[in-house]
Scaffold this active site. Structure first.
Site, PDB file in Angstrom:
ATOM      1  N   GLU A 176       0.870  -1.178   0.000  1.00 22.54           N
ATOM      2  CA  GLU A 176       0.000   0.000   0.000  1.00 22.54           C
ATOM      3  C   GLU A 176       0.901   1.219   0.000  1.00 22.54           C
ATOM      4  OE1 GLU A 176      -2.874   0.442   3.094  1.00 22.54           O
ATOM      5  OE2 GLU A 176      -3.809  -1.485   2.668  1.00 22.54           O
TER       6      GLU A 176
ATOM      7  N   ASP B 160      -6.088   9.545   9.326  1.00 19.97           N
ATOM      8  CA  ASP B 160      -4.775   9.135   9.805  1.00 19.97           C
ATOM      9  C   ASP B 160      -4.405   9.791  11.128  1.00 19.97           C
ATOM     10  OD1 ASP B 160      -3.949   7.409   7.636  1.00 19.97           O
ATOM     11  OD2 ASP B 160      -3.977   9.215   6.393  1.00 19.97           O
TER      12      ASP B 160
ATOM     13  N   TYR C  40     -10.917  -4.036   3.362  1.00 20.94           N
ATOM     14  CA  TYR C  40      -9.998  -3.593   4.412  1.00 20.94           C
ATOM     15  C   TYR C  40     -10.835  -3.347   5.666  1.00 20.94           C
ATOM     16  CZ  TYR C  40      -6.103  -0.790   6.390  1.00 20.94           C
ATOM     17  OH  TYR C  40      -5.085  -0.296   7.175  1.00 20.94           O
TER      18      TYR C  40
END
Length: 263
Positions: A49, A60, A175
Site C-alpha cells: 500500500e 490518519d 480492508y
C-alpha cells in the site's frame, strides 16, 4: 484477474495468509522511500500500500500525518508518487501495488487522466478513504472498468444494514479497520476482530484484510489468524521517522511478515 487477485489465489493455494505493508511515498525522501519499497517483497510483503501525501489526511493519526508532511515538504506530489511506482515496476512486475489516499489530488488531476496514468504506471488497486459508496459513479465504477480493484474500508461501526452497500462494488479485498478511530491509535485485539471478520465474510467471497493497531509480530500472527491477512502501516512509518536505515526498516518488516505468514 488483477495482480491482487492472483496474489490471493496463490496464497490460498499455499495455505498462507497475506501480509500487506503501508509506506508513505516520499517519506523521508524519494530515494529512501523507493529503496524501502523495492525491498518490501524480499522482506515478505505480499501487497504494497503506497500512501499519497495529502495536506488533510482525516483518517490518519499523528504518525502518518507527520509522514505526509515530511513528504510534502520534500516536494512529493501525486505525479512523483506515480513515478516512484514506475521506478519500482522497472524491477518488479509481480507485486501488487495499492494506491491509498484522498480524493482531492485525484479530482484535481481529473479522473480520466488519473486512471490512465495509474494504469500506465502499474497500479493495481485504489483505496480512497473519503469517497463513500454513494459516490461510486465518481471514481469506483470508472476505476473498475479500467481494470483496477477498488478496495473499501469496513469499520466496527459498519452495521448489517450498511455493510451490503459497502461491499457492493468492492473488489480485490475488504480492508477491515480493527478499531474505532484513526491509524496508530490503539492495539488490535484478535478476539474483537474475529466475529467482525466472520460477519463480513458471511456476505462476500472477497478476502478480508485487517489493519490499524498492529505493531508486533505477535499481533500480526494473531490478527492474520482470524482473517485473510493483515496490514501494518504506522509501525513501519515510525521506524523511518526514528531515522532507521533501509536495511533496519526492512528487517523489522520481515518480522511482521513472518508473523502473519505463520498464522
Amino acid at each position: 484477474m488483477t495482480r491482487i487477485d492472483a496474489t490471493f489465489a496463490k496464497l490460498r493455494k499455499d495455505g498462507k495468509k497475506a501480509f500487506v505493508s503501508y509506506i508513505m511515498a516520499g517519506d523521508p525522501d524519494y530515494d529512501t522511500s523507493l529503496a524501502v519499497m523495492k525491498g518490501l517483497p524480499g522482506a515478505g510483503v505480499d501487497i504494497i500500500e503506497l500512501g499519497v501525501p495529502f495536506t488533510d489526511p482525516m483518517a490518519d493519526g499523528e504518525t502518518i500525518q507527520l509522514a505526509g508532511q515530511r513528504a510534502l515538504e520534500g516536494g512529493m506530489t501525486l505525479s512523483k508518487t506515480l513515478q516512484m511506482v514506475r521506478d519500482f515496476r522497472a524491477g518488479d512486475n509481480d507485486t501488487p501495488i495499492v494506491l491509498m489516499g484522498y480524493y482531492n489530488p485525484i479530482y484535481s488531476r481529473g479522473v480520466d487522466k488519473f486512471l490512465a496514468d495509474t494504469q500506465e504506471a502499474g497500479i493495481d488497486g485504489l483505496i480512497v478513504v473519503d469517497l463513500p459508496p454513494e459516490e461510486d459513479d465518481e471514481l469506483c465504477i470508472p476505476a473498475q472498468k479500467a481494470g483496477l480493484n477498488f478496495i473499501r474500508l469496513a469499520t466496527p461501526t459498519t452495521d448489517d444494514k450498511r455493510l451490503p452497500k459497502v461491499l457492493q462494488n468492492t473488489s480485490g479485498f475488504v480492508y477491515y479497520v480493527s478499531i474505532t478511530g484513526i491509524t496508530g491509535a490503539a492495539a488490535a485485539q484478535a478476539a474483537d476482530v474475529a466475529p467482525e471478520v466472520a460477519r463480513i465474510k458471511a456476505q462476500t467471497d472477497i478476502p478480508v484484510i485487517v489493519g490499524f493497531g498492529i505493531r508486533t509480530p505477535e499481533t500480526s500472527r494473531e490478527i492474520a489468524g482470524v482473517a485473510d491477512g493483515c496490514v501494518v502501516g504506522s509501525a513501519i512509518v515510525s521506524e523511518l521517522a526514528k531515522g532507521k536505515g533501509v536495511d533496519q526498516v526492512l528487517s523489522f518488516v520481515k518480522t511482521l511478515a513472518d508473523g502473519a505468514h505463520s498464522a
